[in-house]
Design a protein around this motif. Structure first.
Motif, PDB file in Angstrom:
ATOM      1  N   THR A 434      32.396  41.261  46.314  1.00 44.45           N
ATOM      2  CA  THR A 434      32.197  40.030  46.416  1.00 44.45           C
ATOM      3  C   THR A 434      32.016  39.445  47.976  1.00 44.45           C
ATOM      4  O   THR A 434      31.697  38.441  48.213  1.00 44.45           O
ATOM      5  N   SER A 478      34.016  32.770  37.061  1.00 40.86           N
ATOM      6  CA  SER A 478      34.338  33.481  38.550  1.00 40.86           C
ATOM      7  C   SER A 478      34.238  34.983  38.389  1.00 40.86           C
ATOM      8  O   SER A 478      34.437  35.595  37.226  1.00 40.86           O
ATOM      9  N   ILE A 480      35.395  38.618  38.195  1.00 36.08           N
ATOM     10  CA  ILE A 480      36.674  39.580  37.896  1.00 36.08           C
ATOM     11  C   ILE A 480      36.177  40.850  37.851  1.00 36.08           C
ATOM     12  O   ILE A 480      35.568  41.473  36.810  1.00 36.08           O
ATOM     13  N   VAL A 490      40.035  38.679  46.974  1.00 39.70           N
ATOM     14  CA  VAL A 490      40.275  39.149  45.766  1.00 39.70           C
ATOM     15  C   VAL A 490      41.273  38.447  45.037  1.00 39.70           C
ATOM     16  O   VAL A 490      41.262  38.229  43.607  1.00 39.70           O
ATOM     17  N   PRO A 493      39.657  34.603  43.055  1.00 34.95           N
ATOM     18  CA  PRO A 493      38.340  34.880  42.517  1.00 34.95           C
ATOM     19  C   PRO A 493      37.435  33.810  42.850  1.00 34.95           C
ATOM     20  O   PRO A 493      36.196  34.280  43.315  1.00 34.95           O
ATOM     21  N   GLN A 496      35.583  33.675  46.384  1.00 35.90           N
ATOM     22  CA  GLN A 496      34.739  34.926  46.987  1.00 35.90           C
ATOM     23  C   GLN A 496      33.539  34.554  47.522  1.00 35.90           C
ATOM     24  O   GLN A 496      32.831  33.943  46.721  1.00 35.90           O
ATOM     25  N   SER A 620      41.539  44.564  37.683  1.00 32.55           N
ATOM     26  CA  SER A 620      42.073  43.306  37.527  1.00 32.55           C
ATOM     27  C   SER A 620      42.278  43.012  36.171  1.00 32.55           C
ATOM     28  O   SER A 620      41.348  43.482  35.282  1.00 32.55           O
ATOM     29  N   ASN A 625      40.240  32.029  35.729  1.00 32.94           N
ATOM     30  CA  ASN A 625      39.585  32.506  36.891  1.00 32.94           C
ATOM     31  C   ASN A 625      40.923  31.969  38.113  1.00 32.94           C
ATOM     32  O   ASN A 625      40.363  32.185  39.375  1.00 32.94           O
TER      33      ASN A 625
END
Length: 788
Positions: A434, A478, A480, A490, A493, A496, A620, A625
């Motif tokens: 990201t 978002s 992930i 991170v 999210p 990013q 994750s 989000n």
């Protein structure tokens, strides 16, 4: 054993380093050679006067001045402390560092590491003879400042030894104890005692370099009662005045880290809004010392905005390129886009011509500097810039390259095509990053817009793939995802950098600044593929390869679980790293050499248990989000660490990991070769609707989504910068299980909890086996590519 926690430190010594004539074709071997030369050796006990300061860094087990150097620099500092034993005698200590470090005890040299390394961390045991009372421990650290520079050391001592300082530092110790014991609950600070007035500095955290001088909004606050922190900033510092200076601790209110949505849902209008955000910043802050301006200049030019300092900023940009700052390839690509898009006056053109013709477009070319050439994003920027710059000046002689422009273009064309050959076959090494996907996106836009048709079409295909992969891993708007390289963002999210790409595709998802890279799109003809919004929104259960990694994704409306497998067991053969032998491929550059170099510096994607990690994010779980959960083995012991790996990103040592659908298991074993012997869970309690704990299980609900986390060791709540976001497992050998689900699937939160408890996972340390479902076995691996 425990780490010394109180030191005095000297000011940093920083000197521009002029390296000797380059004798190694391989830049990796050359930088190793420079590290072998950088430190003064056979040091005598320092007798010069020093201006000592009390070193304070909340939660830090080391003295750590790690930072980023854009040009080659000699760096050193001194530190000292005093040890007091219960009785006279010999005591065993352990030094941990990446640098050249010399240690004296009571004036006698007791330990010396004479050559720094990039990674992994070095361990050196030594013995000291301690008399009664205070015994001085004096330390000098030296290293080569180049890009991210590990300037730290830590010393472990037996528990029976005390650390003492002279009486003049009693107030500093009291201030440090005060800051260590301040407690953040929600948006309220609770002070351990009344120290009168202290400073609270709100952190605006603007990306704009012009706002660095006003980044912190300072207010004076009283410590005689609990304090609700005024908003809207999420981060702030408490600064306690002491001894003519101040000690400082950072805090962050997780409840204030929220997704930012826009009400502009037309894609073209939303992109103009994004351009205005980029244009409003003078330049991108690269720390407190300097900024990069070209992306912001491009945004202003696209909007027809005439900034009074843009001409000055453009000449500053050209000077940074000429000085070969690390990441100056970012600037070169922006200058090329500007030249291709807008008219330029004679004075500016003459300076651009001079700078581009004399630039160093590859590490095999003449010169010595601190530029990173080998990462996935940097390599395609250098390759494509050589191609495009060479085509712009076909008859000119490029002295650093010792080529004509036409020859340089051919050089860049070959390597650009090799980069595409590799990417099209194996996928991204910096997969789903990201941070770096934005950079790669911009580099590929230059190729798409300005290279010949055959290469342009390849760029289009890779951009399509990049956007598809990020869209696939977009959950609740978002990204992930596991990632080849990542930073602290991170944990949030929606904040990013690559979220800007998703907002470009779908204006209804959260937006971010994206470091200004999307300004390139203003003058690009690249068409965003149809169907990506559907990819974002539809459930998915897939596994696929990228680089050497096997990526798993289970995404439903109410939850998401995604990971890389460690090890992968599908029989896919690892690509061969060719930098481990004696051959120097820089003489005739090939992309496989670059890629191999990158694996060594920036971490492998061939995930195996026990291998040293870097910035790789392995898994994750999310129910929204804002409610992301993961475990990592940190590379630093405190949230302000600037190490790679860091506190919340990357892993010091990689675990075993296996995912099956909505269930995931990991085993962490931390060897004696690493100083940090705990793992921790990122678990933002305030973001969930409900959290319950029973035995070794933690259960959470957000909306209709459900999550369960089990650890074979007790999980202990810990607060660093964030409150109620961290659970630690203080152990060098333990296992985790994470399961996600939904009310729709389980019937109720209670039914889900009962099903989880019925799994009865058990980690058998004697056999390194996580028994039950899921089943996982730990088999240690070694990887010589991770030693630099």
């Amino acid at each position: 054993m425990r780490f010394i926690s109180h030191y005095l430190t000297s000011p940093l010594v920083e000197k521009a380093y002029i390296p000797p004539v380059r004798t190694h074709a391989s830049l990796m071997r050359y930088e190793k050679h420079l590290r072998s030369l950088i430190a003064y050796k056979d040091l005598a006990y320092p007798d010069e006067e020093q201006k000592w300061s009390y070193y304070y860094s909340h939660g830090n087990w080391s003295v750590d001045f790690s930072t980023f150097y854009s040009t080659l620099t000699y760096v050193s500092f001194d530190a000292k402390t005093y040890l007091q034993p219960p009785k006279r005698g010999s005591y065993s200590l352990t030094l941990w560092t990446y640098a050249a470090v010399t240690v004296w005890c009571n004036g006698r040299k007791v330990c010396s590491i004479e050559e720094p390394v990039y990674k992994p961390i070095m361990k050196r045991a030594f013995t000291v003879e301690l008399g009664e009372g205070r015994n001085e421990l004096y330390i000098r650290l030296q290293t080569l400042g180049v890009r991210d520079t590990r300037m730290l050391f830590g010393i472990e001592i037996p528990a029976e030894l005390s650390t003492v300082l002279t009486g003049e530092y009693d107030e500093h110790l009291a201030a440090a104890s005060f800051l260590d014991n301040v407690r953040l609950e929600g948006e309220t600070l609770f002070f351990p005692e009344d120290r009168g007035l202290i400073v609270l500095a709100h952190d605006e955290a603007s990306p704009d370099f012009a706002r660095v001088p006003t980044r912190y909004r300072r207010t004076t606050v009283s410590t005689d009662r609990p304090l609700k922190v005024a908003g809207p900033e999420a981060a702030f510092f408490l600064r306690v005045p002491v001894g003519g200076g101040e000690l400082s601790r950072r805090f962050e209110i997780i409840e204030r880290q929220k997704p930012e949505y826009t009400n502009v849902h037309d894609r073209k209008e939303n992109y103009r809004r994004m351009l205005r955000v980029i244009a409003d910043a003078d330049g991108l802050s690269r720390g407190d010392k300097f900024g990069f301006y070209i992306q912001n200049i491009l945004a202003r030019k696209a909007l027809g905005i005439e900034h009074p300092r843009d001409r000055e900023y453009f000449f500053t940009t050209l000077q940074q390129i000429e000085d070969r700052y690390d990441c100056s390839d970012f600037l070169v690509s922006g200058v090329i886009r500007y030249m291709k898009s807008y008219p330029i006056d004679d004075e500016l053109k003459a300076r651009i011509d001079e700078v581009l013709i004399n630039y160093r477009y590859w590490m095999s070319m003449d010169g010595s500097d601190g530029m990173c050439f080998w990462s996935e994003n940097h390599s395609i920027l250098f390759y494509s810039s050589a191609l495009l710059a060479g085509e712009m000046y076909p008859m000119a002689v490029f002295p650093t390259a010792r080529m004509t422009g036409s020859e340089l273009a051919d050089f860049g064309r070959v390597l650009t095509n090799e980069w595409f050959d590799d990417l099209e076959e194996l996928g991204f090494e910096e997969f789903l990053s990201t941070v770096y996907m934005n950079v790669t996106f911009a580099a590929l836009l230059n190729i798409y817009d300005y290279a010949e048709e055959s290469i342009s079409k390849r760029a289009q295909g890779v951009i399509d793939r990049l956007l598809h992969d990020l869209s696939l891993h977009t959950f609740d708007g978002s990204i992930i995802a596991p990632m080849g390289r990542v930073y602290r963002s991170v944990i949030t999210p929606s904040k990013q950098g690559a979220q800007a790409l998703m907002n470009l595709v779908n204006p209804k998802v959260p937006t971010t600044f994206g470091e200004g890279w999307l300004s390139y799109y203003a003058t690009s003809s690249y068409p965003i593929p149809n169907g990506l919004v559907d990819v974002m929104q539809k459930p998915a259960e897939v596994k696929y390869s990228s680089g050497n990694a096997l990526i798993m994704l289970k995404k439903e409306r109410d939850y998401c679980l995604t990971s890389v497998q460690s090890p992968r067991t599908d029989g896919v053969e690892r690509w061969k790293n060719i930098t481990l032998g004696d051959t120097d491929y820089d003489g005739k550059p090939i992309h496989l050499y670059t890629k191999s170099f990158n694996e060594r510096f920036h971490g492998t994607t061939f995930f195996e248990p026990g291998v040293y990690g870097y910035q790789q994010h392995m898994w994750s779980a999310a129910l929204s989000n804002e409610t992301i959960v993961f475990v990592n083995h940190p590379g630093g012991t405190h949230d302000s660490s600037s190490m790679r790996p860091g506190y919340w990103f990357g892993n010091g040592i990689l675990p075993a990991l296996r995912q099956e659908g909505a269930m995931l298991a990991t085993i962490h074993r931390i060897s004696d070769a690493h100083p940090i012997r705990f793992t921790h869970v990122f678990f933002p309690k305030a973001k969930f609707d409900s959290v319950e704990r029973e035995g070794r299980w933690v259960f959470a609900r957000k909306g209709q989504g459900l999550l369960a986390l089990w650890c074979s060791r007790e999980l202990v709540a810990h607060n660093d910068e964030l409150a109620d976001c961290e659970l630690r497992a203080y152990s060098s050998d333990h296992a985790y299980v994470c399961v996600v689900g939904s009310i729709k699937e389980e019937g109720s939160f209670e039914a889900f909890q009962n099903r989880m408890k019925a799994l009865e996972p058990h980690y058998a340390q004697s056999t390194l086996t996580l028994e039950g479902k899921p089943f996982l076995y730990y088999e240690h691996a070694d990887d010589e590519t991770q030693f630099v």
